[in-house]
Design an enzyme around this catalytic site. Structure first.
Site, PDB file in Angstrom:
ATOM      1  N   GLU A 125       0.769  -0.758  -0.243  1.00  0.00           N
ATOM      2  CA  GLU A 125      -0.136  -0.016   0.018  1.00  0.00           C
ATOM      3  C   GLU A 125       0.804   1.002  -0.057  1.00  0.00           C
ATOM      4  OE1 GLU A 125      -2.694  -1.497   2.770  1.00  0.00           O
ATOM      5  OE2 GLU A 125      -3.520  -2.806   1.449  1.00  0.00           O
ATOM      6  N   GLU A 179       3.778 -10.452   0.116  1.00  0.00           N
ATOM      7  CA  GLU A 179       2.843 -10.168   0.068  1.00  0.00           C
ATOM      8  C   GLU A 179       2.617 -10.374  -1.735  1.00  0.00           C
ATOM      9  OE1 GLU A 179       1.444  -8.484   3.968  1.00  0.00           O
ATOM     10  OE2 GLU A 179       2.377  -7.289   3.218  1.00  0.00           O
TER      11      GLU A 179
HETATM   12  C1  PEP Z   1      -1.400  -6.895   4.352  1.00  0.00           C
HETATM   13  O1  PEP Z   1      -1.871  -6.142   5.020  1.00  0.00           O
HETATM   14  O2  PEP Z   1      -0.354  -6.568   5.161  1.00  0.00           O
HETATM   15  C2  PEP Z   1      -2.036  -8.249   4.597  1.00  0.00           C
HETATM   16  C3  PEP Z   1      -1.831  -9.205   4.293  1.00  0.00           C
HETATM   17  O3  PEP Z   1      -3.736  -7.522   4.624  1.00  0.00           O
HETATM   18  P1  PEP Z   1      -4.836  -9.384   4.215  1.00  0.00           P
HETATM   19  O4  PEP Z   1      -4.215 -10.246   5.300  1.00  0.00           O
HETATM   20  O5  PEP Z   1      -6.233  -8.705   4.761  1.00  0.00           O
HETATM   21  O6  PEP Z   1      -4.527  -9.546   2.670  1.00  0.00           O
END
Ligand code: PEP
Length: 251
Positions: free
Chosen positions: A97, A167
């Site tokens: 983000e 991620e």
């Molecule tokens: C994050 O914000 O790092 C994340 C993995 O969010 P979520 O678990 O909601 O996908």
């Protein structure tokens, strides 16, 4: 043997009172799980209050970001030193983000990594590809670039205090989790690069998976050889689901 590490990223949620309450609930629900590390990452404003609420619990507090600069005339920023003084032990850096909404470059993330380490914080460096990058076959190239730039110039001692979070951007907050095999493929590549950079230390650096981790999918992910825990967003906002994720495979 790597010790699992589960961190909750509360993002821009919870007023201070609610952050304290959730921290207390997490403390109670997680209890003492001696074989893993746990951290929760509230907004900057709640760090001190959450650190106080956790008191002498083994759960640690982390920031969600820190400044790329030292203390000084940078209105609105929070330096790594200030974050540390408020009680943070960890800091999430390079979250998608921040990269994609706030436009942070690899160079900015790299500068923040240096400041975090200089202040004694343990960074959680996030890397991950967008859906377009995955569909174009560029997943590993993107992740390798982000990883190498983020870790550039760190000493072996710094690397030993660092966690990497893979991620995939397409899995964050979407409910669409990577399969354990998809995640493991990238984690294994990250492990190879970490060993190139850190020698034997690369074997000990923890690699979390993040992206729609929930109580019902964490078991499959955690069973993979190079997945050493999770960075949890949405499911970290209730003590019940977060503590279930923390406790995967325990007992
Ligand atoms: C994050 O914000 O790092 C994340 C993995 O969010 P979520 O678990 O909601 O996908």
């Amino acid at each position: 043997m790597r010790r699992p590490f589960i961190a909750g990223n509360w993002k821009m949620n919870l007023v201070v009172r609610d952050a304290i309450r959730l921290a207390e609930e997490v403390c109670e629900c997680v209890g003492s799980i001696p074989d893993r590390d746990v951290a929760i990452c509230p907004t900057f404003v709640s760090i001190s209050a959450v650190a106080a609420a956790l008191n002498d619990s083994p759960i640690r507090v982390g920031g969600q970001d820190c400044s790329q600069w030292n203390d000084g005339a940078y209105t609105g920023d929070v330096s790594a030193t200030i974050l540390r003084s408020a009680g943070a032990k960890y800091v999430i850096l390079g979250h998608s983000e921040r990269r994609h909404v706030m436009g942070e470059s690899d160079a900015v993330v790299h500068a923040k990594m240096g400041k975090a380490r200089a202040a004694g914080l343990k960074p959680i460096l996030c890397v991950g590809e967008t859906l377009d990058e995955r569909q174009a076959g560029n997943t590993l190239a993107v992740v390798e670039r982000q990883l190498r730039k983020g870790l550039e110039g760190l000493t072996h001692e710094d690397l030993a205090e660092t966690t990497v979070a893979y991620e995939p951007v397409w899995a964050i907050g979407t409910g669409e989790v990577a399969t354990p095999e998809q995640a493991q493929e990238v984690h294994a590549a990250i492990r190879t690069w970490l060993k190139e950079l850190g020698g034997p230390i690369g074997e000990d650096i923890r690699i979390q998976y993040g992206g729609s981790v929930k109580p019902d999918n964490v078991g499959g992910l955690a069973a993979m050889p190079d997945i050493d825990g999770a960075l949890v967003g949405g499911a970290a906002l209730t003590a019940d689901s977060f503590s279930t994720i923390v406790g995967f495979g325990a007992g």
